[in-house]
Design an enzyme around this catalytic site. Sequence first.
Site, PDB file in Angstrom:
ATOM      1  N   GLY A   9       3.625  26.711 -26.729  1.00 21.62           N
ATOM      2  CA  GLY A   9       4.137  25.650 -25.870  1.00 21.62           C
ATOM      3  C   GLY A   9       5.605  25.412 -26.124  1.00 21.62           C
ATOM      4  O   GLY A   9       5.971  24.906 -27.189  1.00 21.62           O
ATOM      5  N   ALA A  10       6.446  25.781 -25.153  1.00 21.34           N
ATOM      6  CA  ALA A  10       7.896  25.679 -25.328  1.00 21.34           C
ATOM      7  C   ALA A  10       8.484  24.502 -24.567  1.00 21.34           C
ATOM      8  O   ALA A  10       9.590  24.577 -24.036  1.00 21.34           O
ATOM      9  CB  ALA A  10       8.569  26.976 -24.888  1.00 21.34           C
ATOM     10  N   SER A  12       9.380  20.180 -24.811  1.00 18.12           N
ATOM     11  CA  SER A  12      10.243  19.450 -25.741  1.00 18.12           C
ATOM     12  C   SER A  12       9.623  19.341 -27.130  1.00 18.12           C
ATOM     13  O   SER A  12      10.281  19.651 -28.137  1.00 18.12           O
ATOM     14  CB  SER A  12      10.560  18.052 -25.191  1.00 18.12           C
ATOM     15  N   GLY A  14       7.016  21.065 -28.482  1.00 16.16           N
ATOM     16  CA  GLY A  14       6.804  22.367 -29.086  1.00 16.16           C
ATOM     17  C   GLY A  14       8.084  22.964 -29.628  1.00 16.16           C
ATOM     18  O   GLY A  14       8.124  23.524 -30.727  1.00 16.16           O
ATOM     19  N   LYS A 196      -3.572   5.770 -26.054  1.00 20.27           N
ATOM     20  CA  LYS A 196      -2.321   5.000 -26.022  1.00 20.27           C
ATOM     21  C   LYS A 196      -1.465   5.386 -24.827  1.00 20.27           C
ATOM     22  O   LYS A 196      -0.660   4.586 -24.338  1.00 20.27           O
ATOM     23  CB  LYS A 196      -1.553   5.142 -27.336  1.00 20.27           C
ATOM     24  N   ASP A 249       1.557   4.845 -32.812  1.00 17.50           N
ATOM     25  CA  ASP A 249       1.803   5.652 -31.621  1.00 17.50           C
ATOM     26  C   ASP A 249       1.886   4.780 -30.374  1.00 17.50           C
ATOM     27  O   ASP A 249       2.659   5.055 -29.451  1.00 17.50           O
ATOM     28  CB  ASP A 249       0.693   6.695 -31.471  1.00 17.50           C
ATOM     29  N   THR A 253       5.161   4.711 -27.842  1.00 20.56           N
ATOM     30  CA  THR A 253       4.929   5.208 -26.487  1.00 20.56           C
ATOM     31  C   THR A 253       5.001   4.091 -25.454  1.00 20.56           C
ATOM     32  O   THR A 253       5.372   4.334 -24.301  1.00 20.56           O
ATOM     33  CB  THR A 253       3.547   5.900 -26.403  1.00 20.56           C
ATOM     34  N   VAL A 284       4.294  17.026 -17.730  1.00 16.85           N
ATOM     35  CA  VAL A 284       2.949  16.483 -17.559  1.00 16.85           C
ATOM     36  C   VAL A 284       2.891  15.050 -18.084  1.00 16.85           C
ATOM     37  O   VAL A 284       3.364  14.762 -19.183  1.00 16.85           O
ATOM     38  CB  VAL A 284       1.911  17.358 -18.293  1.00 16.85           C
ATOM     39  N   GLU A 286       0.375  12.835 -19.419  1.00 21.77           N
ATOM     40  CA  GLU A 286      -0.994  12.939 -19.920  1.00 21.77           C
ATOM     41  C   GLU A 286      -1.840  11.702 -19.619  1.00 21.77           C
ATOM     42  O   GLU A 286      -3.051  11.785 -19.444  1.00 21.77           O
ATOM     43  CB  GLU A 286      -0.979  13.195 -21.429  1.00 21.77           C
TER      44      GLU A 286
END
Length: 342
Positions: A9-10, A12, A14, A196, A249, A253, A284, A286
């Site tokens: 996964g490239a 941010s 990753g 969250k 978290d 977030t 994405v 989530e």
Amino acid sequence: MTVKIAVLGAGSWGTILANLLVENGHQVELWGNDPKKVAEINEQHTNTHYLPDFKIDPQLHATIDLNVALDQVDVVLFVIPTQAIRAVAEQIVPVMIAKKVKPVIVTASKGLEQGTHKRISEVLTEAIPETNRNGIVVLSGPSHAEDVAQKDITTLTAASSDLIQAQWIQEIFMNDYFRLYTNPDVVGVEMGAALKNVIALGAGALNGLGYGDNTKAALMTRGLAEISRLGVAMGANPLTFIGLSGVGDLIVTGTSVHSRNWRAGNALGKGQKLADVLANMGMVVEGVATCKAAYELAQQRSVDMPITRAIYNVLYEDCDIKTEIAYLMRRSGKPEIDFDEV
């Protein structure tokens, strides 16, 4: 000790985790499915779509070839959207068999699989046979890629039923600005990490509507109560939700412009349509998919989650945000804590 790590996964997060691991002295292959982005990382040492101002360590190598990424690998780190986890996990199994490797599988993704409602570690357990992996560790906690890129002090949790593997991953990642704690409560850590994002959508929406700090604090506090309620129903330890992957978290977030979930909610609060918000985000969100999974889980398990239900109604039933807020506020009074549940 140098460890060979494949980061899948490239995006941010990753990219930043791969860069951190290189700086820690490990050999890292960053796998991505976009040849142009992979070439940019290797040739320009940048990933401008996700991290426009960040210079990547030249020692970090990216590839689109799983055979290269998984060659002699000790750790495979998943940092891809939740809904792609199963497909990629199934894709790497024959490669690992051919390469005769049995790595520790780590996930830094956060969410619940659509349809099955399974946590990411459950998906990985199903998709990667036990004979082809050496344990599963969940990496989670309050962490924006943008802040880690600036070497801002960051603390996360490495959760696993195998404490030895969690401690090994802890050792691999830790440095002067990045600290990990271990936790055996995989269910709680993953549920906190996933849910969250739903509350962060709501926090962003409140900001977009112009509400102040009192309102945002109320939402996050009562949102945490809902996260804990469903998490405990799934088998989590309630204490996990007052830790890094719970309240920690949720704070980062639900309060930061770096959070794509907060930004999406903020746009919704300002009157934008969900389809337009998702199309313009470029990454994405989530919390949108997780909200549906959380709502359905709550229905199945008879868990009261009024805030989650309200956000679900806005996202999936095209309900008015202000109407949902009014409904939440006009519900009958109740105790803050049900001590019969404690």
